[in-house]
Scaffold this motif. Structure first.
Motif, PDB file in Angstrom:
ATOM      1  N   ALA A   1      -1.416  -0.981   7.578  1.00 24.77           N
ATOM      2  CA  ALA A   1      -1.926  -1.597   6.351  1.00 24.77           C
ATOM      3  C   ALA A   1      -3.239  -0.957   5.917  1.00 24.77           C
ATOM      4  CB  ALA A   1      -2.107  -3.096   6.561  1.00 24.77           C
TER       5      ALA A   1
ATOM      6  N   ALA B   1      -2.924   2.292   3.868  1.00 24.74           N
ATOM      7  CA  ALA B   1      -2.386   2.220   2.504  1.00 24.74           C
ATOM      8  C   ALA B   1      -3.504   2.420   1.486  1.00 24.74           C
ATOM      9  CB  ALA B   1      -1.695   0.875   2.288  1.00 24.74           C
TER      10      ALA B   1
ATOM     11  N   ARG C   1      -4.795  -2.397  -0.039  1.00 25.65           N
ATOM     12  CA  ARG C   1      -4.230  -3.273   0.985  1.00 25.65           C
ATOM     13  C   ARG C   1      -3.010  -4.010   0.446  1.00 25.65           C
ATOM     14  NH1 ARG C   1      -5.646  -4.766   5.757  1.00 25.65           N
ATOM     15  NH2 ARG C   1      -7.759  -3.878   5.534  1.00 25.65           N
ATOM     16  N   PRO C   2      -1.853  -3.886   1.090  1.00 26.35           N
ATOM     17  CA  PRO C   2      -0.660  -4.613   0.639  1.00 26.35           C
ATOM     18  C   PRO C   2      -0.874  -6.117   0.759  1.00 26.35           C
ATOM     19  CG  PRO C   2      -0.293  -3.573   2.768  1.00 26.35           C
ATOM     20  CD  PRO C   2      -1.605  -3.079   2.279  1.00 26.35           C
TER      21      PRO C   2
ATOM     22  N   LEU D   1      -1.948  -7.789   6.219  1.00 23.31           N
ATOM     23  CA  LEU D   1      -1.586  -8.031   4.830  1.00 23.31           C
ATOM     24  C   LEU D   1      -2.543  -9.042   4.201  1.00 23.31           C
ATOM     25  CD1 LEU D   1       2.282  -8.393   5.306  1.00 23.31           C
ATOM     26  CD2 LEU D   1       1.035  -6.365   4.526  1.00 23.31           C
TER      27      LEU D   1
ATOM     28  N   THR E   1       2.196  -7.896  -6.397  1.00 26.31           N
ATOM     29  CA  THR E   1       2.973  -7.682  -5.185  1.00 26.31           C
ATOM     30  C   THR E   1       4.438  -7.979  -5.476  1.00 26.31           C
ATOM     31  OG1 THR E   1       3.202  -8.298  -2.852  1.00 26.31           O
ATOM     32  CG2 THR E   1       2.580 -10.054  -4.380  1.00 26.31           C
TER      33      THR E   1
ATOM     34  N   THR F   1       8.473  -7.456   5.965  1.00 23.08           N
ATOM     35  CA  THR F   1       7.604  -7.512   4.785  1.00 23.08           C
ATOM     36  C   THR F   1       7.026  -6.141   4.465  1.00 23.08           C
ATOM     37  OG1 THR F   1       7.059  -9.810   5.314  1.00 23.08           O
ATOM     38  CG2 THR F   1       5.590  -8.665   3.804  1.00 23.08           C
ATOM     39  N   PHE F   2       6.623  -5.395   5.493  1.00 24.27           N
ATOM     40  CA  PHE F   2       6.094  -4.049   5.255  1.00 24.27           C
ATOM     41  C   PHE F   2       7.151  -3.175   4.583  1.00 24.27           C
ATOM     42  CE2 PHE F   2       2.492  -5.205   7.653  1.00 24.27           C
ATOM     43  CZ  PHE F   2       1.544  -4.195   7.567  1.00 24.27           C
TER      44      PHE F   2
ATOM     45  N   LEU G   1       7.550  -4.138   0.976  1.00 21.35           N
ATOM     46  CA  LEU G   1       6.416  -3.705   0.161  1.00 21.35           C
ATOM     47  C   LEU G   1       6.335  -2.187   0.044  1.00 21.35           C
ATOM     48  CD1 LEU G   1       3.705  -6.185   1.496  1.00 21.35           C
ATOM     49  CD2 LEU G   1       4.784  -6.216  -0.760  1.00 21.35           C
TER      50      LEU G   1
ATOM     51  N   VAL H   1       5.362  -0.033   2.386  1.00 23.04           N
ATOM     52  CA  VAL H   1       4.177   0.524   3.045  1.00 23.04           C
ATOM     53  C   VAL H   1       4.616   1.652   3.976  1.00 23.04           C
ATOM     54  CG1 VAL H   1       2.162   0.015   4.475  1.00 23.04           C
ATOM     55  CG2 VAL H   1       3.077  -1.739   2.919  1.00 23.04           C
TER      56      VAL H   1
END
Length: 602
Positions: free
Chosen positions: A476, A479, A482-483, A512, A535, A594-595, A598, A600
Motif C-alpha cells: 500500500a 502505491a 494510498r488505496p 488501506l 475508490t 480488496t487489493f 483496487l 494495487v
C-alpha cells in the motif's frame, strides 16, 4: 504491634469455595452469553499448538509430582540455589555489527552500563573472527563472559578468542558456541567440527564448548514443546559424541548449554524454561548423573514475534518475554533491541534493551524471589504437561534416528504443520498483533537503521508472525496514492459506530485508508459520497436491523456508482453484497481480495 492469630482467621461461617459451585456460577454466565458446551471447563479451555489443554480453573488436585528444590534435581525450580544477595540473571547483549570499531564501541558502552556478558555473532552473519582482538580491546575478559556464535567458523573463532583470554584467563560462564546440528538447522550447511577437542580446550579454560541453539526451531514457526524436544535430541546427540571420545558423562554434561526463545506469552515461557530443566535432568538421570547436571539456559527474546511496523510495541513484547524468562529461571537473558526487524540497532535501542533488565531486576525486584511461579497450580500443571509433550516429541525424533537424521524430513514437516496452524490464527486475528493486525497507525514514521547482514538461507525457514500484514502495508505504501475503502455508514451514529470502527481497523491493518460517508439511510446520498471518495470498494456498516431494511438497496446504489465489490461488516446474506468481514474472518484473505479489486500493484 503483634496481631493475634485469631484476628486473621476468616469468619467460621464463611462458606468454602468448591469447584462445583464455580461450575454452577460459570454455567449460568455462559448460558446468558449464548455459549454452548458440555461443561464450563470445555467452553473456557483452549489448546496450545503443542496440544496442551489450558483450563480455566486449577486447584491442588492439579499439582503434578514434587518439583523439588532450587538447585537440586529435577531442577524445575531452578538450576542453582539462589540467594537474595545475588544480582539475578546474567544480562547478555548480542552484537553482530560487521564493523569492528562500531562493535567495540557498542560492547564497551554496554559493559559500562549494566551488561554482564557478551554474545558475539561471527562469520557471514556478523563480525569476521579475525577482528576479535579489535572488538574486545579494552574488555576485561577475566570478568566479562563471552559467548561466541560463529557457525561454520567456530573453530577459528574459538582459537582466536582463547589466545586473547590466555594471559589472564577467561571469565566463567563463557561458551565457544559449537553447534553443528544447529548450524544445519539454521542454514542447511554442514561444517566438520571436532567437538571432543573443542571441549578439551574449553575445559582447560573453565568454559563450555557447546551452545545448543533451539531458536531455529522456534523461528521456523514451531511451538514450545517442539523447540524443547529438538533441543533435548540435539543434546543427546552431542553427549554420545563426547562420551564416545572418552569424556565421562559428567564431563560431557559440563560442556553443554542451551539457548531458547522467550515470547510475550509469559506463562508458556515460564513453563518452557522450567520444563526444559526437568527434561535435561531426566536425560542426566538416565546417564547416571544424579546431581550437579542442572541445565544452563540462555534466553533470547523471540525474533519471530518482533514487528517491523509500529516497532515501539516491541519494547512491551520484549519486556514481557524478559520477565517470563527471568521468572522461569533462565541463567542469562538477551533482550533484542526494539528495532531489530529494521536493521542494525542504534545506541538508543541497545540502551532500552539493557535497561529493560535493570528495570525488572533493580526496580521491580523480579530476581529477589526464587522461582516466584513455583507452587502455582496452573504453572506447575502447565510445566508438567509441556514437559510431557516435549518428551514424546524427543522420543519420536530418536526413533527417526536422532536430531541430525530428523532434520531431513521429520522436523521440517512437523514445524511446517505448526506454522500453518499458527499463521491461520494470525490471518483470522485470533492471535492479534498490536500495531499490525490490530490498531495500526498508517501515519507512523519508522526509524531508519543501517541494513543488517542478510542471514544465510538454506535451512529451516525463518518466519515473522506479522509478515503477511506487513507485506500488504508495504504494498500500500508503494502505491502512488494510498488505496482506500469506502465505509458506507447506514443510519444513526449509535447504529453504525461499532462496525465502522471494526471495519476501519481491519482494512487499515493492510495499509488501506478508510473514508466514511453517509449518516442516513438514503441510498442515493450514500452513493454520492462513495463517488467523491475516489475508490471502487465499499463496506456497509450498521446494525443487523438496519441491514435487513436497507442493505440491498444501498448495495445496489453503490454498484450503480461504480463499486466493484461491496463488503458488509457483520454476518448475513443480502442482495448485492459480495462477502462479509466479521470477528474471526480471514482478514488476510479479505485484504488480498480488496487489493486485487483496487488494482494495487504487488
Amino acid at each position: 504491634m503483634t496481631v493475634q492469630p485469631d484476628r486473621l482467621r476468616p469468619d467460621p461461617g464463611f462458606p468454602a469455595a468448591t469447584r462445583e459451585e464455580w461450575r454452577r456460577l460459570a454455567a449460568a454466565v455462559l448460558r446468558r452469553s449464548g455459549a454452548e458446551a458440555g461443561s464450563p471447563e470445555e467452553a473456557l479451555a483452549y489448546t496450545t499448538y503443542d496440544g496442551v489443554v489450558v483450563r480455566p480453573l486449577y486447584d491442588p488436585g492439579d499439582l503434578p509430582v514434587d518439583p523439588g528444590l532450587p538447585g537440586f534435581a529435577p531442577y524445575v525450580r531452578g538450576g542453582r540455589p539462589v540467594s537474595g544477595a545475588e544480582p539475578g540473571w546474567d544480562v547478555r547483549q548480542r552484537h553482530a555489527h560487521p564493523d569492528p570499531a562500531t562493535s567495540r564501541e557498542a560492547v564497551l558502552a554496554d559493559l559500562e552500563n549494566g551488561v554482564t556478558s557478551l554474545w558475539l555473532v561471527l562469520g557471514d552473519d556478523g563480525l569476521d573472527p579475525a577482528a576479535l582482538p579489535e572488538v574486545l580491546d579494552g574488555v576485561l575478559l577475566d570478568l566479562a563472559p563471552v559467548v561466541l556464535d560463529a557457525g561454520a567458523r567456530t573453530a577459528e573463532a574459538a582459537a582466536t578468542y582463547l589466545r586473547l583470554a590466555a594471559p589472564k584467563g577467561a571469565a566463567p560462564g563463557g561458551n565457544l558456541g559449537a553447534d553443528p546440528i544447529g548450524l544445519r538447522a539454521r542454514t542447511g550447511a554442514t561444517a566438520p567440527l571436532d567437538l571432543p577437542a573443542l571441549a578439551g580446550l574449553a575445559a582447560e579454560h573453565g568454559l563450555r564448548a557447546i551452545t545448543i541453539d533451539a531458536t531455529p526451531y522456534h523461528d521456523a514457526g514451531g511451538a514450545d514443546a517442539e523447540e524443547l524436544g529438538c533441543s533435548i535430541a540435539t543434546g543427546v546427540a552431542y553427549l554420545r559424541v563426547l562420551t564416545d571420545a572418552g569424556l565421562t558423562e559428567r564431563e560431557a554434561f559440563e560442556q553443554i548449554a542451551f539457548r531458547y526463545a522467550a515470547t510475550a506469552d509469559q506463562f508458556l515461557t515460564i513453563a518452557k524454561f522450567r520444563a526444559a530443566r526437568r527434561l535435561w535432568a531426566r536425560v542426566a538421570e538416565a546417564c547416571g548423573v544424579h546431581d550437579g547436571a542442572g541445565q544452563v539456559q540462555h534466553a533470547v527474546t523471540s525474533s519471530a514475534m518482533m514487528t517491523a511496523r509500529d516497532p515501539w510495541v516491541n519494547m512491551l513484547r520484549t519486556t514481557l518475554a524478559c520477565f517470563a524468562a527471568g521468572v522461569g529461571g533462565a541463567d542469562a537473558v538477551t533482550v533484542q533491541p526494539f528495532d531489530a526487524r529494521l536493521g542494525l540497532p542504534d545506541a538508543f535501542a541497545r540502551r532500552i534493551a539493557r535497561n529493560t533488565h535493570a528495570l525488572l531486576v533493580e526496580e521491580a525486584g523480579v530476581a529477589r524471589v526464587i522461582d516466584p511461579a513455583g507452587g502455582s497450580w496452573y504453572v506447575e500443571r502447565l510445566t508438567a504437561d509441556l514437559a510431557g509433550r516435549a518428551w514424546e516429541w524427543f522420543q519420536e525424533i530418536e526413533r527417526a534416528g536422532g536430531a541430525e537424521a530428523a532434520l531431513d524430513r521429520l522436523i521440517p514437516e512437523r514445524l511446517a504443520a505448526t506454522w500453518e496452524r499458527r499463521s491461520r490464527d494470525i490471518a483470522h486475528r485470533a492471535a492479534p498483533l498490536t500495531g499490525v493486525s490490530e490498531f495500526p497507525n498508517l501515519d507512523e514514521r519508522l526509524p531508519v537503521r543501517e541494513p543488517a547482514p542478510r542471514p544465510a538461507g538454506g535451512g529451516l525457514p525463518r518466519v515473522h508472525y506479522a509478515r503477511g500484514f506487513e507485506d500488504l502495508r508495504d504494498r500500500a505504501d508503494r502505491a502512488p496514492t494510498r488505496p482506500a475503502v469506502f465505509l458506507a455508514t447506514i443510519g444513526p451514529v449509535a447504529a453504525h459506530t461499532a462496525r465502522a470502527s471494526f471495519a476501519a481497523n481491519l482494512f487499515q491493518a493492510g495499509g488501506l485508508a478508510t473514508v466514511t460517508g453517509g449518516t442516513g439511510t438514503d441510498p442515493a446520498e450514500i452513493a454520492a459520497a462513495f463517488r467523491q471518495a475516489g475508490t471502487t470498494v465499499a463496506c456497509l456498516c450498521s446494525s443487523d436491523a438496519l441491514y435487513a431494511e436497507h442493505a440491498s438497496a444501498v448495495a445496489a446504489a453503490l454498484r450503480g456508482a461504480g463499486a466493484k465489490r461491496v463488503w458488509l461488516a457483520g454476518r448475513g446474506r443480502h442482495d448485492g453484497v459480495d462477502a462479509t468481514v466479521h470477528a474471526g474472518c480471514d482478514a488476510l484473505a479479505a485484504l488480498n481480495t480488496t487489493f486485487d479489486d483496487l488494482g494495487v500493484a504487488p
